[in-house]
Design a protein around this motif. Structure first.
Motif, PDB file in Angstrom:
ATOM      1  N   THR A  32     -13.733  -0.199   2.533  1.00 20.76           N
ATOM      2  CA  THR A  32     -13.642   1.128   3.166  1.00 20.76           C
ATOM      3  C   THR A  32     -12.725   1.082   4.375  1.00 20.76           C
ATOM      4  OG1 THR A  32     -15.884   1.699   2.452  1.00 20.76           O
ATOM      5  CG2 THR A  32     -14.945   2.983   4.264  1.00 20.76           C
ATOM      6  N   GLU A  33     -12.867   0.038   5.178  1.00 25.57           N
ATOM      7  CA  GLU A  33     -12.020  -0.099   6.369  1.00 25.57           C
ATOM      8  C   GLU A  33     -10.557  -0.305   5.985  1.00 25.57           C
ATOM      9  OE1 GLU A  33     -11.500  -3.014  10.263  1.00 25.57           O
ATOM     10  OE2 GLU A  33     -13.461  -2.847   9.278  1.00 25.57           O
ATOM     11  N   ILE A  34     -10.312  -1.108   4.996  1.00 24.89           N
ATOM     12  CA  ILE A  34      -8.931  -1.362   4.539  1.00 24.89           C
ATOM     13  C   ILE A  34      -8.304  -0.075   4.006  1.00 24.89           C
ATOM     14  CG2 ILE A  34      -7.525  -2.549   2.824  1.00 24.89           C
ATOM     15  CD1 ILE A  34      -9.421  -4.924   3.058  1.00 24.89           C
ATOM     16  N   THR A  35      -9.045   0.662   3.198  1.00 21.30           N
ATOM     17  CA  THR A  35      -8.540   1.917   2.634  1.00 21.30           C
ATOM     18  C   THR A  35      -8.210   2.907   3.748  1.00 21.30           C
ATOM     19  OG1 THR A  35      -9.871   1.618   0.631  1.00 21.30           O
ATOM     20  CG2 THR A  35      -9.073   3.836   1.096  1.00 21.30           C
ATOM     21  N   ASP A  36      -9.076   2.955   4.754  1.00 16.63           N
ATOM     22  CA  ASP A  36      -8.845   3.864   5.895  1.00 16.63           C
ATOM     23  C   ASP A  36      -7.568   3.489   6.636  1.00 16.63           C
ATOM     24  OD1 ASP A  36      -9.825   5.953   7.806  1.00 16.63           O
ATOM     25  OD2 ASP A  36      -9.862   4.230   9.170  1.00 16.63           O
ATOM     26  N   ARG A  37      -7.325   2.204   6.795  1.00 16.63           N
ATOM     27  CA  ARG A  37      -6.117   1.753   7.496  1.00 16.63           C
ATOM     28  C   ARG A  37      -4.850   2.073   6.698  1.00 16.63           C
ATOM     29  NH1 ARG A  37      -6.659  -3.039  11.690  1.00 16.63           N
ATOM     30  NH2 ARG A  37      -8.751  -2.596  12.477  1.00 16.63           N
ATOM     31  N   VAL A  38      -4.946   1.960   5.403  1.00 18.38           N
ATOM     32  CA  VAL A  38      -3.798   2.302   4.548  1.00 18.38           C
ATOM     33  C   VAL A  38      -3.443   3.780   4.712  1.00 18.38           C
ATOM     34  CG1 VAL A  38      -3.000   2.578   2.169  1.00 18.38           C
ATOM     35  CG2 VAL A  38      -4.182   0.483   2.850  1.00 18.38           C
ATOM     36  N   GLU A  39      -4.441   4.642   4.663  1.00 18.43           N
ATOM     37  CA  GLU A  39      -4.206   6.081   4.772  1.00 18.43           C
ATOM     38  C   GLU A  39      -3.655   6.454   6.145  1.00 18.43           C
ATOM     39  OE1 GLU A  39      -4.280   8.309   2.349  1.00 18.43           O
ATOM     40  OE2 GLU A  39      -4.670   6.570   1.075  1.00 18.43           O
ATOM     41  N   LYS A  40      -4.186   5.863   7.197  1.00 20.82           N
ATOM     42  CA  LYS A  40      -3.692   6.155   8.553  1.00 20.82           C
ATOM     43  C   LYS A  40      -2.252   5.672   8.737  1.00 20.82           C
ATOM     44  CE  LYS A  40      -8.073   6.337  11.045  1.00 20.82           C
ATOM     45  NZ  LYS A  40      -8.945   5.704  12.079  1.00 20.82           N
ATOM     46  N   THR A  41      -1.952   4.520   8.160  1.00 29.88           N
ATOM     47  CA  THR A  41      -0.576   4.006   8.251  1.00 29.88           C
ATOM     48  C   THR A  41       0.395   4.954   7.568  1.00 29.88           C
ATOM     49  OG1 THR A  41      -1.388   1.721   8.253  1.00 29.88           O
ATOM     50  CG2 THR A  41       0.931   2.058   7.697  1.00 29.88           C
ATOM     51  N   ARG A  42       0.027   5.466   6.432  1.00 30.50           N
ATOM     52  CA  ARG A  42       0.882   6.410   5.714  1.00 30.50           C
ATOM     53  C   ARG A  42       1.085   7.696   6.521  1.00 30.50           C
ATOM     54  NH1 ARG A  42      -1.852   5.136  -0.158  1.00 30.50           N
ATOM     55  NH2 ARG A  42      -0.351   3.527  -0.812  1.00 30.50           N
ATOM     56  N   LEU A  43       0.038   8.161   7.162  1.00 33.56           N
ATOM     57  CA  LEU A  43       0.133   9.391   7.952  1.00 33.56           C
ATOM     58  C   LEU A  43       1.070   9.210   9.148  1.00 33.56           C
ATOM     59  CD1 LEU A  43      -3.579  10.648   7.958  1.00 33.56           C
ATOM     60  CD2 LEU A  43      -1.619  11.671   6.779  1.00 33.56           C
ATOM     61  N   PHE A  44       0.929   8.094   9.866  1.00 32.95           N
ATOM     62  CA  PHE A  44       1.811   7.824  11.009  1.00 32.95           C
ATOM     63  C   PHE A  44       3.263   7.690  10.545  1.00 32.95           C
ATOM     64  CE2 PHE A  44      -2.086   6.380  13.285  1.00 32.95           C
ATOM     65  CZ  PHE A  44      -1.906   7.113  14.447  1.00 32.95           C
ATOM     66  N   ALA A  45       3.457   7.045   9.404  1.00 33.00           N
ATOM     67  CA  ALA A  45       4.812   6.866   8.861  1.00 33.00           C
ATOM     68  C   ALA A  45       5.414   8.210   8.448  1.00 33.00           C
ATOM     69  CB  ALA A  45       4.776   5.914   7.668  1.00 33.00           C
ATOM     70  N   GLN A  46       4.607   9.083   7.874  1.00 31.95           N
ATOM     71  CA  GLN A  46       5.098  10.402   7.464  1.00 31.95           C
ATOM     72  C   GLN A  46       5.476  11.263   8.669  1.00 31.95           C
ATOM     73  OE1 GLN A  46       1.914  11.915   5.031  1.00 31.95           O
ATOM     74  NE2 GLN A  46       2.369  10.520   3.327  1.00 31.95           N
ATOM     75  N   ASP A  47       4.668  11.195   9.734  1.00 34.35           N
ATOM     76  CA  ASP A  47       4.985  11.945  10.958  1.00 34.35           C
ATOM     77  C   ASP A  47       6.320  11.486  11.540  1.00 34.35           C
ATOM     78  OD1 ASP A  47       2.767  13.509  10.863  1.00 34.35           O
ATOM     79  OD2 ASP A  47       1.601  12.341  12.313  1.00 34.35           O
ATOM     80  N   PHE A  48       6.513  10.177  11.556  1.00 31.58           N
ATOM     81  CA  PHE A  48       7.779   9.641  12.069  1.00 31.58           C
ATOM     82  C   PHE A  48       8.941  10.047  11.175  1.00 31.58           C
ATOM     83  CE2 PHE A  48      10.741   5.868  12.145  1.00 31.58           C
ATOM     84  CZ  PHE A  48      11.396   6.261  13.300  1.00 31.58           C
ATOM     85  N   ALA A  49       8.753  10.031   9.864  1.00 27.45           N
ATOM     86  CA  ALA A  49       9.814  10.398   8.915  1.00 27.45           C
ATOM     87  C   ALA A  49      10.265  11.838   9.136  1.00 27.45           C
ATOM     88  CB  ALA A  49       9.333  10.205   7.480  1.00 27.45           C
ATOM     89  N   ARG A  50       9.316  12.738   9.354  1.00 24.08           N
ATOM     90  CA  ARG A  50       9.678  14.140   9.596  1.00 24.08           C
ATOM     91  C   ARG A  50      10.462  14.287  10.892  1.00 24.08           C
ATOM     92  NH1 ARG A  50       4.572  15.248   7.020  1.00 24.08           N
ATOM     93  NH2 ARG A  50       3.462  14.866   8.972  1.00 24.08           N
TER      94      ARG A  50
END
Length: 227
Positions: free
Chosen positions: A116-134
């Motif tokens: 659960t913790e690993i999955t949460d970290r994956v999703e948060k990493t993707r969100l931060f990366a998407q914000d930076f990409a925009r």
């Protein structure tokens, strides 16, 4: 803005004197050539005065029109500078957030056996990366310094690479948890984790190298936007 206003007033006065000079230069020879050596009578003086007044009115109208155009242009340039400054600051705020998140992800002690913790970290990493990409897409549209853009693209690539390393490592750990019932699971899982951390540190080093010169150039560019 005071320097821009002084510049505009100087340009306006120069154009005004130029128009008045050439107008007077064209009117007076024409006037005296028609009258020859005779003195101008009151009617002639009245006509000449009227023509001069017409020229002055026309000049004042052109002057006002030109000044309005220059004011609009200077205001547009100022607005663009303000917008660019906000875009640059916003983009690097997103970059700093991504950097902090990535560092926390592989530096802070975590339960890499907890799916659960690993999955949460994956999703948060993707969100931060998407914000930076925009934000960096908008950055490319506003910034007009080619050298700064080239350096920024190197920085962006290094962080994209680091993000991919982190996500790939976390996903590998996540998938390996499905084998937890196998005999060699723990040894394999620990090995995946160590490889993940090693690659993450190497990619972080690349990020630091790419930002070394870039930060100085960015500060200089921001100082220009504030002037």
């Amino acid at each position: 803005m005071s320097e821009i206003s002084e510049y505009i007033n100087g340009v306006v006065l120069l154009i005004g004197f130029t128009i008045l000079y050439f107008t007077t230069k064209n009117l007076l020879p024409s006037y005296f050539s028609e009258k020859g050596k005779n003195l101008a009578n009151k009617k002639d003086i009245s006509e000449l005065t009227s023509k001069v007044e017409e020229v002055k009115i026309e000049f004042a109208e052109r002057l006002q029109h030109l000044k309005s155009k220059l004011d609009v242009k200077s205001q547009n340039e100022l607005n663009f500078k303000n917008d660019t400054r906000q875009v640059v600051l916003s983009c690097h705020q997103k970059l700093d957030l991504l950097h902090q998140h990535l560092s926390d992800t592989f530096n802070q002690p975590s339960n890499y056996y907890n799916q659960t913790e690993i999955t949460d970290r994956v999703e948060k990493t993707r969100l931060f990366a998407q914000d930076f990409a925009r934000s960096h897409s908008i950055f490319d549209l506003y910034v007009e310094d080619d050298k700064l853009l080239d350096d920024f693209r190197k920085v962006r690539k290094s962080y994209i690479d680091l993000t991919n390393v982190v996500i790939s490592g976390l996903v590998s750990l996540e998938r390996n948890l499905e084998k937890r019932d196998l005999q060699d699971f723990k040894a394999e899982h620990d090995e995946i984790y160590e490889i993940y951390r090693k690659l993450s540190f190497e990619s972080t080093s690349e990020c630091h190298n790419s930002t070394a010169d870039y930060r100085g150039r960015l500060r200089s560019y921001l100082r220009e936007l504030y002037n």
